[in-house]
Every structure is written in C-alpha cells, then in structure tokens.
Design a protein around this motif. Structure first.
Motif, PDB file in Angstrom:
ATOM      1  N   SER A  48       0.839  -1.194   0.000  1.00 20.69           N
ATOM      2  CA  SER A  48       0.000   0.000   0.000  1.00 20.69           C
ATOM      3  C   SER A  48       0.874   1.244   0.000  1.00 20.69           C
ATOM      4  N   HIS A  49       0.269   2.355  -0.376  1.00 21.91           N
ATOM      5  CA  HIS A  49       0.910   3.662  -0.269  1.00 21.91           C
ATOM      6  C   HIS A  49      -0.155   4.734  -0.367  1.00 21.91           C
ATOM      7  N   ARG A  50       0.298   5.967  -0.156  1.00 22.66           N
ATOM      8  CA  ARG A  50      -0.589   7.117  -0.234  1.00 22.66           C
ATOM      9  C   ARG A  50       0.251   8.301  -0.681  1.00 22.66           C
ATOM     10  N   LEU A  51      -0.252   9.039  -1.661  1.00 26.04           N
ATOM     11  CA  LEU A  51       0.448  10.226  -2.152  1.00 26.04           C
ATOM     12  C   LEU A  51      -0.195  11.435  -1.487  1.00 26.04           C
ATOM     13  N   THR A  52       0.424  11.906  -0.427  1.00 21.17           N
ATOM     14  CA  THR A  52      -0.223  12.856   0.475  1.00 21.17           C
ATOM     15  C   THR A  52      -0.286  14.287  -0.051  1.00 21.17           C
ATOM     16  N   THR A  53       0.446  14.637  -1.099  1.00 17.58           N
ATOM     17  CA  THR A  53       0.387  16.010  -1.603  1.00 17.58           C
ATOM     18  C   THR A  53      -0.721  16.207  -2.635  1.00 17.58           C
ATOM     19  N   LEU A  54      -1.377  15.125  -3.008  1.00 15.42           N
ATOM     20  CA  LEU A  54      -2.488  15.235  -3.960  1.00 15.42           C
ATOM     21  C   LEU A  54      -3.756  15.696  -3.243  1.00 15.42           C
ATOM     22  N   PRO A  55      -4.693  16.270  -3.986  1.00 14.17           N
ATOM     23  CA  PRO A  55      -5.957  16.687  -3.366  1.00 14.17           C
ATOM     24  C   PRO A  55      -6.675  15.498  -2.715  1.00 14.17           C
ATOM     25  N   ALA A  56      -7.426  15.795  -1.693  1.00 18.25           N
ATOM     26  CA  ALA A  56      -8.120  14.747  -0.927  1.00 18.25           C
ATOM     27  C   ALA A  56      -9.046  13.905  -1.798  1.00 18.25           C
ATOM     28  N   ASP A  57      -9.604  14.493  -2.867  1.00 18.91           N
ATOM     29  CA  ASP A  57     -10.516  13.736  -3.718  1.00 18.91           C
ATOM     30  C   ASP A  57      -9.804  12.950  -4.820  1.00 18.91           C
ATOM     31  N   HIS A  58      -8.482  13.055  -4.906  1.00 14.70           N
ATOM     32  CA  HIS A  58      -7.726  12.280  -5.902  1.00 14.70           C
ATOM     33  C   HIS A  58      -7.596  10.849  -5.393  1.00 14.70           C
ATOM     34  N   GLN A  59      -7.855   9.878  -6.250  1.00 15.11           N
ATOM     35  CA  GLN A  59      -7.837   8.473  -5.818  1.00 15.11           C
ATOM     36  C   GLN A  59      -6.491   8.050  -5.249  1.00 15.11           C
TER      37      GLN A  59
END
Length: 118
Positions: free
Chosen positions: A13-24
């Motif tokens: 798993s991962h998460r791209l935290t600088t993207l907007p909250a509504d970006h998948q």
C-alpha cells in the motif's frame, strides 16, 4: 550490448499525500507491483552470461522481506512513494550490488510503467 531482465512481484500500500483529498491516489490504496531489473554488458562472462539469474536472489529476498505486504510510505520514510521513486530506489539498490544494472522499471497496473535509466 547484451541485456537481460528479470521480474519480481510484490503487493503493498501507499498514499500520495500532496495530492488533493478527492484524488484516488491521495487516499490509502494498494497495488500489485512488478519490478523489472535490466542488466547490460558489452561482453559475456566465462559462462556466456551477462550475469547468472540466480545472482539476483538477494533482490528477491530484499523485496519479499522489506516491501511485500507493507505500507511503502513507512518503508521508504517519505510521503511521495511513486512508481518513479520506487524505480530509482531499486536501481540504486541493485547498482550497489550488481554493477551491470542498467535500468529498473516498476509497474503499478498492467498498463503503466515507470523507468529509471541513468
């Protein structure tokens, strides 16, 4: 130039935290990753190989022990764990151990690839 490649697989798993909250990709999500390592040499060794594929076993162990079924943001210690970042990470790891390393490609989906090639 002779070139060989070998594939390795892991899920994480991962998460791209600088993207907007509504970006998948800004939400926590996972992928079935494919890592493809390319090794190159102008000449073959005494066995007729660029390198014996069995000599890539330490990479499989590294991936299995450190990346498989892990949260990549924690493994790599930063917020932007993209396929591009993973390709560079695995390239550096391989190049330190296998001087013939010429490129690494990482896939997050069957239709997408990121590559690091100096």
């Amino acid at each position: 130039m002779f070139r060989i490649t070998k594939e390795f697989h892991f899920s994480a798993s991962h998460r791209l935290t600088t993207l907007p909250a509504d970006h998948q990709c800004g939400r926590l999500h996972g992928h079935n990753y494919v890592v493809e390592v390319e090794l190159s040499a102008a000449t073959l060794n005494s066995h007729g190989f660029v390198r014996d594929y069995h000599e890539l076993a330490p990479l499989k162990s590294y991936i299995d022990e450190s990346f498989d079924h892990r949260h990549l943001n924690e493994v790599l210690g930063h917020d932007q764990v993209t396929a591009e970042c993973l390709a560079k990470h695995f390239y550096d790891w391989c190049k330190d151990r296998l001087p013939e390393t010429s490129a690494v490609r990482v896939s997050e989906t069957p239709k997408t690839w990121a590559e690091y090639r100096p």
